[in-house]
Design a protein around this motif. Structure first.
Motif, PDB file in Angstrom:
ATOM      1  N   TYR A  86       0.881  -1.100  -0.083  1.00  0.00           N
ATOM      2  CA  TYR A  86       0.083   0.067  -0.065  1.00  0.00           C
ATOM      3  C   TYR A  86       0.972   1.275   0.088  1.00  0.00           C
ATOM      4  O   TYR A  86       1.586   1.335   1.045  1.00  0.00           O
ATOM      5  N   GLY A  87       0.624   2.100  -1.027  1.00  0.00           N
ATOM      6  CA  GLY A  87       1.796   3.145  -1.297  1.00  0.00           C
ATOM      7  C   GLY A  87       1.309   4.249   0.008  1.00  0.00           C
ATOM      8  O   GLY A  87       2.537   4.726   0.284  1.00  0.00           O
ATOM      9  N   GLY A  88       0.313   4.318   0.464  1.00  0.00           N
ATOM     10  CA  GLY A  88       0.159   5.285   1.746  1.00  0.00           C
ATOM     11  C   GLY A  88       0.765   4.783   2.888  1.00  0.00           C
ATOM     12  O   GLY A  88       1.533   5.605   3.649  1.00  0.00           O
ATOM     13  N   LEU A  89       0.861   3.464   3.061  1.00  0.00           N
ATOM     14  CA  LEU A  89       1.725   3.074   4.346  1.00  0.00           C
ATOM     15  C   LEU A  89       3.078   3.032   4.237  1.00  0.00           C
ATOM     16  O   LEU A  89       3.935   3.424   4.852  1.00  0.00           O
ATOM     17  N   ALA A  90       3.627   2.738   2.915  1.00  0.00           N
ATOM     18  CA  ALA A  90       5.051   2.935   2.530  1.00  0.00           C
ATOM     19  C   ALA A  90       5.306   4.152   2.797  1.00  0.00           C
ATOM     20  O   ALA A  90       6.536   4.468   3.127  1.00  0.00           O
ATOM     21  N   SER A  91       4.802   5.297   2.218  1.00  0.00           N
ATOM     22  CA  SER A  91       5.085   6.660   2.411  1.00  0.00           C
ATOM     23  C   SER A  91       5.071   6.933   3.778  1.00  0.00           C
ATOM     24  O   SER A  91       5.980   7.787   4.198  1.00  0.00           O
ATOM     25  N   ARG A  92       3.914   6.645   4.593  1.00  0.00           N
ATOM     26  CA  ARG A  92       3.936   7.309   6.077  1.00  0.00           C
ATOM     27  C   ARG A  92       5.184   6.525   6.756  1.00  0.00           C
ATOM     28  O   ARG A  92       5.793   7.223   7.626  1.00  0.00           O
ATOM     29  N   LEU A  93       5.403   5.184   6.354  1.00  0.00           N
ATOM     30  CA  LEU A  93       6.673   4.771   7.296  1.00  0.00           C
ATOM     31  C   LEU A  93       7.774   5.273   6.707  1.00  0.00           C
ATOM     32  O   LEU A  93       8.952   5.359   7.493  1.00  0.00           O
ATOM     33  N   SER A  94       7.870   5.600   5.488  1.00  0.00           N
ATOM     34  CA  SER A  94       9.262   6.111   4.896  1.00  0.00           C
ATOM     35  C   SER A  94       9.462   7.539   5.785  1.00  0.00           C
ATOM     36  O   SER A  94      10.466   7.916   6.078  1.00  0.00           O
ATOM     37  N   VAL A  95       8.369   8.206   5.805  1.00  0.00           N
ATOM     38  CA  VAL A  95       8.718   9.814   6.434  1.00  0.00           C
ATOM     39  C   VAL A  95       9.013   9.456   7.910  1.00  0.00           C
ATOM     40  O   VAL A  95       9.759  10.093   8.360  1.00  0.00           O
ATOM     41  N   GLU A  96       8.521   8.436   8.475  1.00  0.00           N
ATOM     42  CA  GLU A  96       8.619   8.276  10.128  1.00  0.00           C
ATOM     43  C   GLU A  96      10.193   7.764   9.965  1.00  0.00           C
ATOM     44  O   GLU A  96      11.056   8.267  10.904  1.00  0.00           O
ATOM     45  N   CYS A  97      10.527   6.963   9.345  1.00  0.00           N
ATOM     46  CA  CYS A  97      12.107   6.444   9.277  1.00  0.00           C
ATOM     47  C   CYS A  97      12.946   7.763   9.045  1.00  0.00           C
ATOM     48  O   CYS A  97      14.076   7.811   9.598  1.00  0.00           O
ATOM     49  N   ILE A  98      12.687   8.841   8.186  1.00  0.00           N
ATOM     50  CA  ILE A  98      13.456   9.671   8.068  1.00  0.00           C
ATOM     51  C   ILE A  98      13.335  10.881   9.117  1.00  0.00           C
ATOM     52  O   ILE A  98      14.414  11.384   9.701  1.00  0.00           O
ATOM     53  N   ASN A  99      12.313  11.246   9.561  1.00  0.00           N
ATOM     54  CA  ASN A  99      11.940  12.137  10.638  1.00  0.00           C
ATOM     55  C   ASN A  99      12.489  11.711  12.006  1.00  0.00           C
ATOM     56  O   ASN A  99      13.172  12.567  12.596  1.00  0.00           O
ATOM     57  N   ALA A 100      12.682  10.312  12.198  1.00  0.00           N
ATOM     58  CA  ALA A 100      13.136   9.834  13.381  1.00  0.00           C
ATOM     59  C   ALA A 100      14.640  10.168  13.407  1.00  0.00           C
ATOM     60  O   ALA A 100      15.318  10.060  14.607  1.00  0.00           O
ATOM     61  N   GLN A 101      15.295  10.572  12.389  1.00  0.00           N
ATOM     62  CA  GLN A 101      16.684  10.491  12.386  1.00  0.00           C
ATOM     63  C   GLN A 101      17.056  12.148  13.130  1.00  0.00           C
ATOM     64  O   GLN A 101      18.051  12.099  13.411  1.00  0.00           O
ATOM     65  N   TYR A 102      15.886  12.848  13.127  1.00  0.00           N
ATOM     66  CA  TYR A 102      16.186  14.330  13.528  1.00  0.00           C
ATOM     67  C   TYR A 102      15.246  14.500  14.853  1.00  0.00           C
ATOM     68  O   TYR A 102      15.464  15.601  15.197  1.00  0.00           O
ATOM     69  N   ARG A 103      14.680  13.394  15.268  1.00  0.00           N
ATOM     70  CA  ARG A 103      13.964  13.635  16.491  1.00  0.00           C
ATOM     71  C   ARG A 103      14.965  13.421  17.689  1.00  0.00           C
ATOM     72  O   ARG A 103      15.623  12.337  17.897  1.00  0.00           O
ATOM     73  N   ILE A 104      14.807  14.439  18.663  1.00  0.00           N
ATOM     74  CA  ILE A 104      15.646  14.220  19.964  1.00  0.00           C
ATOM     75  C   ILE A 104      14.783  14.069  21.015  1.00  0.00           C
ATOM     76  O   ILE A 104      13.992  14.735  21.035  1.00  0.00           O
ATOM     77  N   THR A 105      15.010  13.277  21.971  1.00  0.00           N
ATOM     78  CA  THR A 105      14.141  13.006  23.081  1.00  0.00           C
ATOM     79  C   THR A 105      15.035  13.888  24.246  1.00  0.00           C
ATOM     80  O   THR A 105      16.039  13.667  24.587  1.00  0.00           O
ATOM     81  N   GLU A 106      13.910  14.639  24.777  1.00  0.00           N
ATOM     82  CA  GLU A 106      14.724  15.385  26.109  1.00  0.00           C
ATOM     83  C   GLU A 106      14.588  14.505  27.263  1.00  0.00           C
ATOM     84  O   GLU A 106      13.650  13.625  27.276  1.00  0.00           O
ATOM     85  N   LYS A 107      15.594  14.885  27.902  1.00  0.00           N
ATOM     86  CA  LYS A 107      15.701  14.186  29.414  1.00  0.00           C
ATOM     87  C   LYS A 107      15.442  15.132  30.466  1.00  0.00           C
ATOM     88  O   LYS A 107      16.080  16.061  30.342  1.00  0.00           O
TER      89      LYS A 107
END
Length: 108
Positions: A86-107
């Motif tokens: 499903y293209g929509g699922l592939a797109s959503r997961l791809s965006v999440e895989c890339i966005n996760a590279q820039y997400r920082i979790t605050e402690k």
């Protein structure tokens, strides 16, 4: 490398909680995403002909708490391929895989 702390990132995996709806179906699980360096992210996203599904296959290395009809779904490549038709699922997961590279979790 002067910063020994960065050695720990070489095999790091990012946990990304996902909760979204697609086609009336709720997908809720924690994606396990391979951490990349900035140059690796650039290479993956700039690759000629790369599709969203290709990015997901390269970066999504597992998941936790994926439930289907009340049963846990273990991560494997064939199950991932089922999602990626499903293209929509592939797109959503791809965006999440890339966005996760820039997400920082605050402690605290």
């Amino acid at each position: 490398m002067k910063l020994k702390l960065l050695n720990q990132l070489k095999n790091a995996v990012i946990s990304a909680p996902l909760n979204f709806e697609f086609g009336g179906v709720i997908f809720k699980f924690t994606a396990k995403i391979k951490l990349l360096t900035h140059s690796e992210v650039t290479a993956v996203t700039a690759r000629e002909g790369a599709e969203d599904a290709d990015i997901v296959r390269e970066l999504l290395v597992g998941w936790d708490d994926f439930i289907d009809e009340g049963k846990p779904v273990p991560f494997d490549k064939s199950t991932l391929d089922e999602l990626l038709v499903y293209g929509g699922l592939a797109s959503r997961l791809s965006v999440e895989c890339i966005n996760a590279q820039y997400r920082i979790t605050e402690k605290n």
